[in-house]
Motif scaffolding. Structure first.
Motif, PDB file in Angstrom:
ATOM      1  N   LEU A 222       1.509  15.746  -9.614  1.00 50.36           N
ATOM      2  CA  LEU A 222       2.606  14.790  -9.721  1.00 50.36           C
ATOM      3  C   LEU A 222       2.506  14.065 -11.066  1.00 50.36           C
ATOM      4  O   LEU A 222       1.844  13.041 -11.175  1.00 50.36           O
ATOM      5  N   PRO A 223       3.152  14.602 -12.110  1.00 57.30           N
ATOM      6  CA  PRO A 223       3.048  13.930 -13.412  1.00 57.30           C
ATOM      7  C   PRO A 223       3.739  12.568 -13.365  1.00 57.30           C
ATOM      8  O   PRO A 223       4.729  12.395 -12.661  1.00 57.30           O
ATOM      9  N   VAL A 224       3.193  11.628 -14.100  1.00 54.15           N
ATOM     10  CA  VAL A 224       3.785  10.294 -14.173  1.00 54.15           C
ATOM     11  C   VAL A 224       4.002   9.966 -15.647  1.00 54.15           C
ATOM     12  O   VAL A 224       3.084  10.102 -16.454  1.00 54.15           O
TER      13      VAL A 224
ATOM     14  N   LEU B 227       5.496   3.866  -9.726  1.00 60.62           N
ATOM     15  CA  LEU B 227       4.795   5.141  -9.581  1.00 60.62           C
ATOM     16  C   LEU B 227       5.490   5.985  -8.514  1.00 60.62           C
ATOM     17  O   LEU B 227       5.925   5.451  -7.493  1.00 60.62           O
TER      18      LEU B 227
ATOM     19  N   GLN C 244       4.264   7.798  -6.369  1.00 66.57           N
ATOM     20  CA  GLN C 244       3.545   7.739  -5.084  1.00 66.57           C
ATOM     21  C   GLN C 244       4.101   6.637  -4.188  1.00 66.57           C
ATOM     22  O   GLN C 244       4.060   6.733  -2.968  1.00 66.57           O
TER      23      GLN C 244
ATOM     24  N   PHE D 107       0.856  -1.202   0.000  1.00 67.37           N
ATOM     25  CA  PHE D 107       0.000   0.000   0.000  1.00 67.37           C
ATOM     26  C   PHE D 107       0.881   1.237   0.000  1.00 67.37           C
ATOM     27  O   PHE D 107       2.087   1.153   0.153  1.00 67.37           O
ATOM     28  N   VAL D 108       0.248   2.386  -0.199  1.00 67.97           N
ATOM     29  CA  VAL D 108       0.920   3.658   0.004  1.00 67.97           C
ATOM     30  C   VAL D 108       0.331   4.233   1.286  1.00 67.97           C
ATOM     31  O   VAL D 108      -0.883   4.307   1.431  1.00 67.97           O
ATOM     32  N   SER D 109       1.177   4.603   2.230  1.00 68.28           N
ATOM     33  CA  SER D 109       0.651   5.104   3.507  1.00 68.28           C
ATOM     34  C   SER D 109       0.180   6.548   3.353  1.00 68.28           C
ATOM     35  O   SER D 109       0.925   7.482   3.604  1.00 68.28           O
ATOM     36  N   VAL D 110      -1.037   6.686   2.887  1.00 69.40           N
ATOM     37  CA  VAL D 110      -1.590   8.033   2.771  1.00 69.40           C
ATOM     38  C   VAL D 110      -2.995   8.022   3.357  1.00 69.40           C
ATOM     39  O   VAL D 110      -3.864   7.300   2.897  1.00 69.40           O
TER      40      VAL D 110
ATOM     41  N   GLN E 176       4.032  -2.486  -9.281  1.00 70.93           N
ATOM     42  CA  GLN E 176       3.085  -1.385  -9.533  1.00 70.93           C
ATOM     43  C   GLN E 176       3.482  -0.159  -8.716  1.00 70.93           C
ATOM     44  O   GLN E 176       3.583   0.950  -9.242  1.00 70.93           O
ATOM     45  N   LEU E 177       3.712  -0.359  -7.447  1.00 64.98           N
ATOM     46  CA  LEU E 177       3.978   0.788  -6.574  1.00 64.98           C
ATOM     47  C   LEU E 177       5.402   1.309  -6.734  1.00 64.98           C
ATOM     48  O   LEU E 177       5.666   2.483  -6.456  1.00 64.98           O
TER      49      LEU E 177
END
Lengths: 248, 645, 227
Positions: free
Chosen positions: A143-145, A188, A190, A129-132, A184-185
């Motif tokens: 935040l361009p990707v 990115l 993020q 996960f992303v801790s947000v 995946q994470l």
């Protein structure tokens, strides 16, 4: 169409399982495999027998709940498809079809063809996960990707967590699943701040769950209904090694 | 409980939500740890709510009947999620999204709720991107948008054909993170089978462990139902096999009003039914209508020949084809809204011009598009869809027209909630598709995901503290409290009764029959006569079910048939309520079309008499439910007639 | 993070497998190159010279211990993986069509490795034990007055059975390498669309050429094709 089925029946996690023979007739070629099992179960119920327990839900190939090992293959012989997207026209009239649950120590059988895949949830809980917290996010376009990275992240994110990779792997390894999320994470921005910790924690949990080791056989990739690539496993290896060897 | 108080905050529409949040009561962090919240269902609404409430510090318990919270049916949504970001600079705004949603819902939704939804839609995208949801991007690295469902602006964000899946994974991962941190206890393969109320407040649930069959008592200071829609009352729908109404229905029976049950969305482009064995209908994306032309033969004879297989689509000359959507709705043609396209398909099939053996199917033809654009362009445009269709039907849509027919897709009705998403039972909330709130009589494409996440991420965390603030003085109630015992006993008694019937007909048998009744009389076109008849049929079916159903196996075991039986029993009761609601609503609006109320084939709304949400109060299975009306006041929009001619 | 934890992890184990594998692959290359000198047709003079160098040079002798260490790591790690992987599926499938999704040799690395190990024991007994421990004085000296390992080879490969075992060993090595070569790169995370094909081609070429060269040695010795 008529089929001879050899179905794995097992009362519960502790009992021993065995193959039981069933013959089923008048099967329409347009039926899905699960609808064929529905018909069989209907017959069993009418005869007063216990129907075959199996997992299924969306029946459109996306929820990842169906999980049968059909005719010696995870999700059956059809390429890039889940069990629910397997149609009876794939088989020949009179075929004998073996139906077994996904088998792995980390996927204990609950009953008949239903297995417990909660190990996957625990791996995600360990770091997938992303801790947000809700409300902390900045504007989505701040935040361009890179498009290519976003596409690759999406390729990896397409994993439905069905466990076919584990079922098909001769070693019962879960690396394709775990690497899809790590990849995946990692691709990115993020996911950047946590990528080292994520790789370590998820791999640790994967090992603790009793999955086998990866020996790069590639059966997982071949059987994945969402065509997740082995490149993800290589990326996970890099992520993990970077986190353990290079990092202080 | 008789008066419906929707608790809409004062002030101008644009400031209501901000005002509300500024004045809502709060719970301090130390006290949050003492408060337990039950979240039933882990789809977009449930997972996002459970994760967010846990982040805030509440003790959360989450429940899902699937083997993992990641499998909830939100995953199946393909198209996208709307947000009023105006990244395309094409004139979008919060007000425009609000207006489109209200109008699309045929002016049967609450203004304040819909405005709030449009407002927080922007935060949803921010939140999801931050979680790592891989939305489609442009070459510059910024987010891509597309126009969806005939909207005039491009406000739909998407992640290939998997938007629902990716959004749910975002919420699921947030939830798993909280599980890992110990803030959420997850109960997978658990189904809520009863609501426990104490002194008029929701205080817990009885859940069935689907592996062992054991009943468990769980306490919560508040209970959130995030259990999705009830489309499976039709047996065949695009819903997942397990989607059910049981949790909402138990709440209904414990005093939570059920609103607008008759509003059902029928999606026009699904793969037609081929046989009795069929368990599920597969949706083909709406986007196919951008290039596909819908038609049936002009004559019954040709249609019959196609049904029998003596003629093929290609054998019908251009002049002998009826492109009925283009004929009836010249300005929108094949792109007219879902409800209209669906009804038109039913009409031509009822005339005997259907083109599949059952009689219920029409062609969706890409020949013209292929001629105009070339095979490769068409193939590229609908990349995943054509192979998916071919896999299911064994026909190549590039060579022969697709066959489609409408299918039940989404239910706008649901448990009545106020502005805070609280039902008529204190402390019981309802989120997402399970509630009735934001889509009125018809839902627009790409707004279901938006609503589920709005409710879970942004609305409930702000509104629930208003209720929980005084609840900090309530100590966790031990589950040996008589209310829990009584609830569990009631479940036990009902379960044993079901198991003891041992009749002749299977659960699916009954479910299929119910589905046929609902589809026939309470489907795309409804009449007072048909609905009256349907009510009798459903009542008979209910009696038969409770005297002739056959459930194999044991209660204390993994027993899918028993689980299904419980759900079907509730569906049968819901079916009756839907019919009652459809019968009472003497108008046509959105997903509710009454044949008696039309203007040359177009739905005729009756704003003077029916501009209200119909909330039904349970009075007993054999007693008529009581209607409570929530008048809908439109202060910011003008009521118009939807016209697509 | 401690290195012990790294090598206990599943990824660490395959990293170790890959690293030791690549190390052994470099050894194979050196070994094959030197042994190929038997085909100089000079009565083994060049070959014996290099064999002597390998047997006496201090650096090479030290590296030999490294080689043994690498080999033991590779074997022990491989057996551990095998045992764990078998334990990861206690109840096997009644019917399994693994051949539909993967090659038999990629699934049989432990078996192939064991065959190679058995062959290796025989091979060490034939040559290493003699040169390093018991001595090969009795085989006399070659025309340049060097220890005559060439003569040892000629004697060993007189037996048709030994030649057959060596050829079988080379086949095992071929399949082991066919999977192992590219697998090592994947384990190290070296998977890249631009270079995958190159790695695959080199891997296949290596797996064919090196075992072929090895197999030809006993064969040509046996049939008197080298003098």
């Amino acid at each position: 169409m008529k089929f001879n089925l050899k179905v794995w029946r097992q009362k519960n996690a502790k009992a021993d399982g065995r193959l039981v023979d069933y013959t089923i007739d008048n099967i329409n070629v347009d039926m899905s495999f699960l609808e064929m099992v529905d018909v069989l179960n209907d017959e069993l119920i009418r005869k007063g027998e216990d129907p075959i327990a199996f997992d299924h839900d969306c029946r459109e190939g996306i929820c990842g709940m169906c999980s049968m090992y059909i005719d010696g293959r995870a999700h059956g012989p059809h390429h890039a498809a889940t069990t629910c997207q397997l149609y009876m026209r794939t088989f020949k009239d009179g075929d004998t079809i073996y139906v077994e649950p996904f088998k792995a120590k980390a996927f204990p059988i609950i009953k008949d063809l239903a297995v417990d895949r909660s190990a996957f949830d625990r791996i995600i809980a360990a770091g997938g996960f992303v801790s947000v917290n809700t409300g902390q996010a900045q504007d989505a376009n701040s935040l361009p990707v890179e498009k290519e990275a976003a596409e690759k992240a999406m390729d990896a994110a397409a994993c439905i967590g069905c466990g076919a990779c584990v079922a098909a792997c001769p070693n019962s390894a879960a690396m394709l699943f775990v690497s899809a999320k790590i990849s995946q994470l990692a691709m990115l921005p993020q996911g950047g701040p946590e990528r080292k910790n994520r790789a370590i924690k998820m791999v640790e949990q994967m090992d603790a769950e009793g999955f086998g080791n990866c020996t790069n056989i590639g059966a997982c990739e071949a059987e994945c209904p969402k065509e997740i690539k082995l490149t993800n496993i290589a990326r996970m290896n890099r992520e993990y090694l970077a986190a353990t060897i290079i990092d202080e | 409980m008789s008066e419906l108080n929707s608790k809409i905050p004062d002030g101008p529409l644009t400031e209501k939500w901000a005002n509300y949040k500024e004045h809502a009561k709060l719970v301090n962090p130390a006290n949050k740890r003492k408060i337990e919240i039950i979240v039933v269902g882990t789809g977009l609404a449930g997972a996002s709510a459970a994760a967010t409430l846990a982040e805030l510090g509440y003790k959360v318990k989450a429940y899902c009947f699937q083997d993992s919270p990641r499998r909830a049916h939100s995953i199946a949504a393909q198209g996208g999620i709307n947000a009023a970001k105006n990244y395309k600079n094409d004139g979008d705004s919060v007000f425009r999204l609000f207006y489109d949603t209200i109008k699309g819902g045929d002016f049967r939704a609450r203004e304040a709720n819909v405005y709030r939804l449009a407002d927080v839609s922007r935060n949803i995208i921010d939140q999801c991107v931050a979680q790592g949801v891989p939305f489609a991007r442009e070459y510059g690295g910024l987010l891509d948008n597309r126009s969806f469902g005939g909207a005039q602006v491009s406000r739909t964000f998407y992640a290939r054909g998997q938007t629902g899946q990716q959004l749910l994974l975002g919420a699921y991962q947030a939830l798993e993170r909280q599980i890992g941190l110990g803030n959420v206890t997850m109960y997978s393969r658990h189904e809520m089978v009863e609501l426990v109320t104490i002194d008029g407040k929701a205080r817990g649930i009885i859940a069935r462990d689907l592996i062992t069959g054991k009943l468990e008592r769980h306490f919560g200071h508040a209970v959130l139902l995030c259990t999705g829609g009830y489309g499976n009352v039709f047996y065949l729908s695009t819903n997942a096999m397990g989607s059910n109404v049981t949790a909402s229905w138990k709440a209904y029976k414990k005093g939570a009003y059920f609103a607008n049950p008759c509003y059902t969305q029928i999606h026009p482009t699904c793969i037609p039914v081929t046989g009795d064995y069929q368990s599920k209908l597969t949706l083909m994306s709406e986007s196919l209508r951008n290039d596909g032309r819908v038609w049936v033969p002009k004559t019954k004879e040709d249609s019959e020949a196609i049904r029998k297989g003596t003629k093929k689509a290609e054998d019908i000359k251009e002049d002998d084809r009826d492109y009925y959507l283009e004929r009836k709705y010249p300005s929108f043609g094949n792109l007219c809204p879902r409800d209209i396209a669906s009804r038109a398909a039913k009409e031509v099939c009822d005339e005997g011009r259907g083109i599949v053996p059952s009689g219920f199917g029409v062609f969706l033809d890409f020949a013209a598009a292929i001629k105009r654009l070339g095979v490769d362009t068409v193939k590229a445009r609908y990349g995943e869809l054509f192979p998916m269709y071919q896999n299911i039907t064994n026909e190549d849509p590039l060579k022969t027209p697709m066959k489609i027919y409408p299918a039940v897709h989404y239910t706008m009705g649901g448990t009545w909630v106020d502005y805070e998403l609280m039902t008529t039972v204190q402390g019981l909330y309802c989120l997402g598709e399970a509630n009735f709130s934001d889509h009125g009589a018809n839902r627009l494409g790409a707004s279901a995901l938006m609503q589920g996440l709005a409710d879970g991420y942004f609305v409930i965390p702000s509104t629930i503290s208003n209720y929980l603030s005084p609840e900090i003085f309530t100590k966790p109630i031990p589950t040996d409290h008589p209310a829990f015992v009584e609830a569990e006993n009631a479940v036990k008694e009902r379960s044993e009764k079901l198991m003891s019937i041992q009749g002749k007909r299977t659960v699916d048998d009954f479910h299929k029959q119910l589905g046929k009744i609902m589809w026939e009389y309470c489907g795309m076109a409804r009449t007072a006569e048909g609905l009256t008849k349907a009510r009798d049929l459903i009542r008979e079916l209910r009696k038969e079910f409770w005297s002739d159903v056959k459930i194999p196996g044991l209660l204390n075991d993994f027993n899918s048939e028993f689980d299904k039986a419980g759900r079907v029993a509730d569906f049968i009761e819901l079916g009756e309520l839907m019919v009652v609601d459809a019968l009472h609503r003497n108008e046509s609006c959105g997903g509710h079309f009454r044949v008696e109320y039309q203007d040359q084939g177009e739905a005729k709304r009756d704003d003077a008499n029916f501009a209200y949400a119909a909330a039904w109060e349970f009075k007993g299975v054999d007693t008529d439910p009581v209607l409570h009306k929530e008048e809908l006041k439109f202060e910011n929009v003008e009521l118009q007639v939807r016209s697509y001619k | 993070m401690a290195y012990t934890a790294l090598f206990k992890s599943s990824i660490g184990k395959k990293l170790l497998m890959g690293l030791t594998g690549l190390f052994l692959i470099t050894f194979l290359l050196v070994h094959a190159s030197i042994n190929a000198m038997i085909w100089f047709q000079d009565g083994g003079v060049t070959f014996n010279k290099w064999a002597h160098f390998m047997g006496s040079n201090l650096i090479i002798r030290t590296m030999e211990w490294g080689l043994f260490f690498g080999l033991i790591l590779h074997v022990v790690d491989g057996l551990m993986l095998y045992a764990q992987n078998r334990a990861a599926r206690p109840v096997k499938y009644a019917y399994n069509r693994a051949g539909d999704n993967s090659s038999w040799y990629s699934r049989s690395m432990a078996l192939l490795g064991t065959l190679i190990l058995l062959f290796l024991i025989l091979h060490l007994a034939h040559f290493w034990v003699k040169t390093r421990i018991t001595g090969i004085e009795k085989y006399g000296l070659d025309t340049e007055n060097q220890e005559n390992l060439f003569a040892v080879m000629q004697e060993v490969f007189r037996s048709g059975l030994v030649v057959a075992i060596y050829v079988a060993g080379c086949f095992s090595l071929f399949w082991h390498l066919l999977h192992g070569f590219k697998s090592a790169f994947q384990s190290l995370g070296l998977n890249h669309v631009k270079y995958n094909e190159t790695i695959a081609v080199i891997g296949i070429a290596f797996s064919i050429i090196v075992p072929f060269v090895f197999a030809m040695m006993p064969i040509s010795m046996h049939f008197g094709l080298v003098r």
